[in-house]
Design a protein around this motif. Structure first.
Motif, mmCIF file in Angstrom:
data_model
loop_
_atom_site.group_PDB
_atom_site.id
_atom_site.type_symbol
_atom_site.label_atom_id
_atom_site.label_comp_id
_atom_site.label_asym_id
_atom_site.label_seq_id
_atom_site.Cartn_x
_atom_site.Cartn_y
_atom_site.Cartn_z
ATOM 1 N N ILE A 2 34.233 -22.988 26.690
ATOM 2 C CA ILE A 2 33.857 -24.367 26.349
ATOM 3 C C ILE A 2 32.356 -24.384 26.047
ATOM 4 O O ILE A 2 31.535 -24.093 26.913
ATOM 5 C CB ILE A 2 34.171 -25.334 27.506
ATOM 6 C CG1 ILE A 2 35.640 -25.225 27.920
ATOM 7 C CG2 ILE A 2 33.830 -26.766 27.093
ATOM 8 C CD1 ILE A 2 35.967 -25.977 29.200
ATOM 9 N N ARG A 3 32.010 -24.728 24.818
ATOM 10 C CA ARG A 3 30.614 -24.712 24.386
ATOM 11 C C ARG A 3 30.025 -26.111 24.528
ATOM 12 O O ARG A 3 30.579 -27.073 24.002
ATOM 13 C CB ARG A 3 30.523 -24.218 22.946
ATOM 14 C CG ARG A 3 31.110 -22.813 22.774
ATOM 15 C CD ARG A 3 31.257 -22.412 21.310
ATOM 16 N NE ARG A 3 29.968 -22.176 20.683
ATOM 17 C CZ ARG A 3 29.386 -22.981 19.816
ATOM 18 N NH1 ARG A 3 29.972 -24.103 19.445
ATOM 19 N NH2 ARG A 3 28.217 -22.695 19.298
ATOM 20 N N ILE A 4 28.912 -26.212 25.256
ATOM 21 C CA ILE A 4 28.308 -27.528 25.478
ATOM 22 C C ILE A 4 26.823 -27.516 25.123
ATOM 23 O O ILE A 4 26.177 -26.464 25.125
ATOM 24 C CB ILE A 4 28.479 -28.014 26.940
ATOM 25 C CG1 ILE A 4 27.544 -27.239 27.882
ATOM 26 C CG2 ILE A 4 29.920 -27.897 27.406
ATOM 27 C CD1 ILE A 4 27.409 -27.872 29.249
ATOM 28 N N ILE A 5 26.308 -28.710 24.802
ATOM 29 C CA ILE A 5 24.860 -28.893 24.763
ATOM 30 C C ILE A 5 24.524 -29.909 25.849
ATOM 31 O O ILE A 5 25.345 -30.777 26.186
ATOM 32 C CB ILE A 5 24.325 -29.350 23.377
ATOM 33 C CG1 ILE A 5 24.792 -30.770 23.044
ATOM 34 C CG2 ILE A 5 24.687 -28.388 22.295
ATOM 35 C CD1 ILE A 5 23.647 -31.691 22.760
ATOM 36 N N LEU A 6 23.330 -29.792 26.390
ATOM 37 C CA LEU A 6 22.903 -30.651 27.483
ATOM 38 C C LEU A 6 21.667 -31.430 27.067
ATOM 39 O O LEU A 6 20.665 -30.840 26.652
ATOM 40 C CB LEU A 6 22.595 -29.787 28.709
ATOM 41 C CG LEU A 6 22.255 -30.517 30.001
ATOM 42 C CD1 LEU A 6 23.448 -31.320 30.504
ATOM 43 C CD2 LEU A 6 21.823 -29.516 31.062
ATOM 44 N N GLY A 7 21.740 -32.755 27.131
ATOM 45 C CA GLY A 7 20.604 -33.615 26.793
ATOM 46 C C GLY A 7 20.091 -34.328 28.027
ATOM 47 O O GLY A 7 20.794 -35.156 28.608
ATOM 48 N N GLU A 8 18.875 -33.997 28.425
ATOM 49 C CA GLU A 8 18.263 -34.576 29.631
ATOM 50 C C GLU A 8 16.754 -34.448 29.511
ATOM 51 O O GLU A 8 16.244 -33.354 29.286
ATOM 52 C CB GLU A 8 18.780 -33.846 30.877
ATOM 53 C CG GLU A 8 18.019 -34.088 32.150
ATOM 54 C CD GLU A 8 18.005 -35.556 32.580
ATOM 55 O OE1 GLU A 8 16.886 -36.120 32.644
ATOM 56 O OE2 GLU A 8 19.073 -36.115 32.829
ATOM 57 N N ASP A 9 16.023 -35.577 29.635
ATOM 58 C CA ASP A 9 14.579 -35.529 29.419
ATOM 59 C C ASP A 9 13.797 -35.023 30.634
ATOM 60 O O ASP A 9 12.646 -34.612 30.495
ATOM 61 C CB ASP A 9 14.051 -36.901 28.975
ATOM 62 C CG ASP A 9 14.279 -37.982 30.016
ATOM 63 O OD1 ASP A 9 15.377 -38.010 30.596
ATOM 64 O OD2 ASP A 9 13.369 -38.797 30.243
ATOM 65 N N GLN A 10 14.395 -35.014 31.821
ATOM 66 C CA GLN A 10 13.718 -34.481 33.006
ATOM 67 C C GLN A 10 13.940 -32.965 33.062
ATOM 68 O O GLN A 10 15.049 -32.505 33.308
ATOM 69 C CB GLN A 10 14.255 -35.149 34.264
ATOM 70 C CG GLN A 10 13.946 -36.637 34.336
ATOM 71 C CD GLN A 10 14.525 -37.290 35.577
ATOM 72 O OE1 GLN A 10 14.561 -36.687 36.639
ATOM 73 N NE2 GLN A 10 14.990 -38.519 35.429
ATOM 74 N N ARG A 11 12.865 -32.229 32.827
ATOM 75 C CA ARG A 11 12.981 -30.775 32.662
ATOM 76 C C ARG A 11 13.594 -30.075 33.876
ATOM 77 O O ARG A 11 14.424 -29.192 33.739
ATOM 78 C CB ARG A 11 11.598 -30.196 32.367
ATOM 79 C CG ARG A 11 11.630 -28.708 32.006
ATOM 80 C CD ARG A 11 10.252 -28.208 31.619
ATOM 81 N NE ARG A 11 9.753 -28.893 30.440
ATOM 82 C CZ ARG A 11 8.520 -28.731 29.956
ATOM 83 N NH1 ARG A 11 7.677 -27.923 30.577
ATOM 84 N NH2 ARG A 11 8.133 -29.372 28.866
ATOM 85 N N LEU A 12 13.178 -30.476 35.082
ATOM 86 C CA LEU A 12 13.689 -29.831 36.288
ATOM 87 C C LEU A 12 15.184 -30.032 36.444
ATOM 88 O O LEU A 12 15.931 -29.093 36.746
ATOM 89 C CB LEU A 12 12.963 -30.371 37.536
ATOM 90 C CG LEU A 12 11.573 -29.806 37.809
ATOM 91 C CD1 LEU A 12 10.927 -30.516 38.992
ATOM 92 C CD2 LEU A 12 11.650 -28.308 38.103
ATOM 93 N N LEU A 13 15.624 -31.261 36.233
ATOM 94 C CA LEU A 13 17.054 -31.560 36.347
ATOM 95 C C LEU A 13 17.843 -30.828 35.268
ATOM 96 O O LEU A 13 18.919 -30.265 35.525
ATOM 97 C CB LEU A 13 17.285 -33.072 36.259
ATOM 98 C CG LEU A 13 18.735 -33.553 36.337
ATOM 99 C CD1 LEU A 13 19.415 -33.051 37.611
ATOM 100 C CD2 LEU A 13 18.810 -35.075 36.280
ATOM 101 N N ARG A 14 17.307 -30.816 34.051
ATOM 102 C CA ARG A 14 17.977 -30.116 32.953
ATOM 103 C C ARG A 14 18.124 -28.627 33.268
ATOM 104 O O ARG A 14 19.189 -28.042 33.107
ATOM 105 C CB ARG A 14 17.203 -30.320 31.649
ATOM 106 C CG ARG A 14 17.926 -29.753 30.426
ATOM 107 C CD ARG A 14 17.218 -30.117 29.134
ATOM 108 N NE ARG A 14 15.993 -29.389 28.929
ATOM 109 C CZ ARG A 14 14.779 -29.941 28.904
ATOM 110 N NH1 ARG A 14 14.627 -31.225 29.075
ATOM 111 N NH2 ARG A 14 13.701 -29.194 28.706
#
Length: 201
Positions: A2-14
């Protein structure tokens, strides 16, 4: 896989999410975005199966990206991660064809499981979020919300009336009704309540 992209502006959480999801044998993180525009670019580039998106990213929100996917017929399903149980956000997410809607503090195993279920075409909604939405429906009519949105932008009642082709008295009545329904004392207080619930988005 399963190929995903992750969008999150908080670098640590990402970074933490990428690390945890990368431990799963059947999930591959093919891209990371820190804002909505970057997420769209990565979706176009990698054509992932699923986009896991923070609801409140800069430039474009997770909901903006979901609406873009829906309008462009891209075959990528969306899971939204959120911090707050805002009914307005949830309703917009459902209208945008979002498959998953989960709290950010959800455990990594639960998020991985949600990714697998969404990949199979199922919808995954956090129970706490769905209960909050069920118990907290927007009491405002469509016209009252429209008047409140314009008032939130700083327009006077006269200016709102001119824009909506309504008389000053009619606009004043809509605003008065909205203030009453939200149990607010002032227009400013009513706008704050509606905005915090996500009803003006």
């Amino acid at each position: 896989m399963i190929r995903i992209i992750l969008g999150e502006d908080q670098r640590l959480l990402r970074g933490a999410l990428v690390t945890l999801l990368s431990l799963e044998d059947d999930i591959e993180v093919v891209g990371e975005a820190e804002n909505g525009e970057e997420a769209i670019s990565l979706i176009q580039q990698h054509q992932p199966d699923i986009a896991v998106l923070d609801i409140e990213m800069p430039l474009k929100t997770g909901l903006d990206v979901a609406e873009w996917i829906q309008n462009t017929k891209v075959t990528c399903r969306v899971i939204i991660l959120t911090t707050f149980a805002r009914p307005g956000y949830f309703q917009r997410a459902m209208q945008s064809g979002v498959y998953g809607y989960m709290l950010k503090d959800t455990g990594s195993e639960e998020i991985s499981d949600a990714i697998r279920q969404v990949y199979q075409g199922k919808r995954v909604i956090n129970a706490e979020l769905s209960l909050a939405v069920w118990e907290d429906q927007c009491p405002l009519s469509a016209r009252e919300r429209e008047v409140m949105k314009l008032a939130a932008q700083g327009l006077t009642l006269q200016e709102i009336g001119a824009q909506l082709f309504l008389s000053y008295g009619t606009v004043r009545n809509y605003m008065s009704e909205a203030i009453g329904k939200l149990s607010a004392n002032t227009r400013i207080e009513a706008i704050d309540i509606a905005r915090n619930k996500g009803w003006l988005d």
